[in-house]
Write a protein that holds these residues in place. Structure first.
Motif, mmCIF file in Angstrom:
data_model
loop_
_atom_site.group_PDB
_atom_site.id
_atom_site.type_symbol
_atom_site.label_atom_id
_atom_site.label_comp_id
_atom_site.label_asym_id
_atom_site.label_seq_id
_atom_site.Cartn_x
_atom_site.Cartn_y
_atom_site.Cartn_z
ATOM 1 N N GLU A 17 0.814 -1.209 0.000
ATOM 2 C CA GLU A 17 0.000 0.000 0.000
ATOM 3 C C GLU A 17 0.854 1.268 0.000
ATOM 4 O OE1 GLU A 17 -4.019 1.153 2.383
ATOM 5 O OE2 GLU A 17 -2.356 0.394 3.570
ATOM 6 N N SER A 18 2.039 1.207 0.574
ATOM 7 C CA SER A 18 2.890 2.395 0.663
ATOM 8 C C SER A 18 3.820 2.564 -0.545
ATOM 9 C CB SER A 18 3.718 2.360 1.947
ATOM 10 O OG SER A 18 4.639 1.287 1.905
ATOM 11 N N ASP A 19 3.772 1.652 -1.514
ATOM 12 C CA ASP A 19 4.612 1.793 -2.713
ATOM 13 C C ASP A 19 4.174 3.021 -3.497
ATOM 14 O OD1 ASP A 19 5.817 -0.552 -1.955
ATOM 15 O OD2 ASP A 19 4.904 -1.779 -3.523
ATOM 16 N N THR A 20 5.168 3.820 -3.909
ATOM 17 C CA THR A 20 4.847 5.053 -4.632
ATOM 18 C C THR A 20 5.599 5.140 -5.944
ATOM 19 O OG1 THR A 20 6.564 6.296 -3.475
ATOM 20 C CG2 THR A 20 4.335 6.345 -2.529
ATOM 21 N N PRO A 25 0.576 6.975 -4.954
ATOM 22 C CA PRO A 25 0.521 5.520 -4.795
ATOM 23 C C PRO A 25 0.668 4.825 -6.148
ATOM 24 C CG PRO A 25 -1.251 6.574 -3.562
ATOM 25 C CD PRO A 25 -0.603 7.635 -4.414
ATOM 26 N N ARG A 46 -7.601 -4.212 -1.552
ATOM 27 C CA ARG A 46 -6.741 -3.998 -0.393
ATOM 28 C C ARG A 46 -6.803 -5.238 0.490
ATOM 29 N NH1 ARG A 46 -7.583 -0.096 4.619
ATOM 30 N NH2 ARG A 46 -5.429 0.276 5.183
ATOM 31 N N HIS A 58 2.322 -8.238 7.353
ATOM 32 C CA HIS A 58 1.603 -6.979 7.471
ATOM 33 C C HIS A 58 0.148 -7.338 7.727
ATOM 34 C CE1 HIS A 58 5.048 -4.759 5.792
ATOM 35 N NE2 HIS A 58 5.189 -5.828 5.043
ATOM 36 N N GLU A 67 0.590 -0.197 8.293
ATOM 37 C CA GLU A 67 0.953 0.932 7.446
ATOM 38 C C GLU A 67 1.286 0.536 6.013
ATOM 39 O OE1 GLU A 67 4.150 2.409 9.728
ATOM 40 O OE2 GLU A 67 2.859 3.206 11.287
ATOM 41 N N ASP A 68 1.496 -0.740 5.754
ATOM 42 C CA ASP A 68 1.870 -1.170 4.404
ATOM 43 C C ASP A 68 1.136 -2.465 4.057
ATOM 44 O OD1 ASP A 68 3.142 -1.106 1.954
ATOM 45 O OD2 ASP A 68 4.936 -2.126 2.680
#
Length: 122
Positions: A17-20, A25, A46, A58, A67-68
């Motif tokens: 989820e935190s990959d940018t 995102p 998700r 996670h 958070e991820d």
């Protein structure tokens, strides 16, 4: 809108989820690029728990590890369109897993434009 029936290809991208990508995102950028490319559709799912190459679990159950969470982007379209979209995925996905599967579409229905009320235009 392209209607799919029969042979198709499914592109599945597993991310965190935190990959940018360029401060956005990664999953959002993939969906926007898929839309711009005229793909039949894309869905972001998700996960509530998972692990990847880091071997860290996670989970949404522990605040400190939520958070991820895992995110999966799924795109189904014709084999030609999916194959043409793969260079975009190669550019955007710097961490994660990408799979491509041949699938058979049994049903692909969508809502058309809203029906005009009886009595014609108003």
């Amino acid at each position: 809108m392209t209607t799919l029936h029969g042979p198709a290809r499914r592109l599945t991208i597993y991310l965190g989820e935190s990959d940018t990508w360029q401060h956005k995102p990664t999953y959002t950028e993939i969906v926007h690029r898929a839309h711009a490319a005229g793909m039949a559709g894309a869905s972001v799912l998700r996960g509530i728990e998972g692990f990847g190459t880091s071997q860290r679990i996670h989970t949404s159950r522990l605040l400190s590890l939520s958070e991820d969470l895992p995110v999966v982007v799924v795109i189904v379209d014709t084999p030609e369109k999916v194959d043409a979209f793969l260079p975009v995925i190669d550019e955007l996905v710097t961490e994660g897993l990408v799979t491509v599967d041949d699938v058979s579409v049994r049903v692909h229905r969508f809502r058309g434009p809203a029906a005009t009320p009886s009595g014609g235009d108003r």
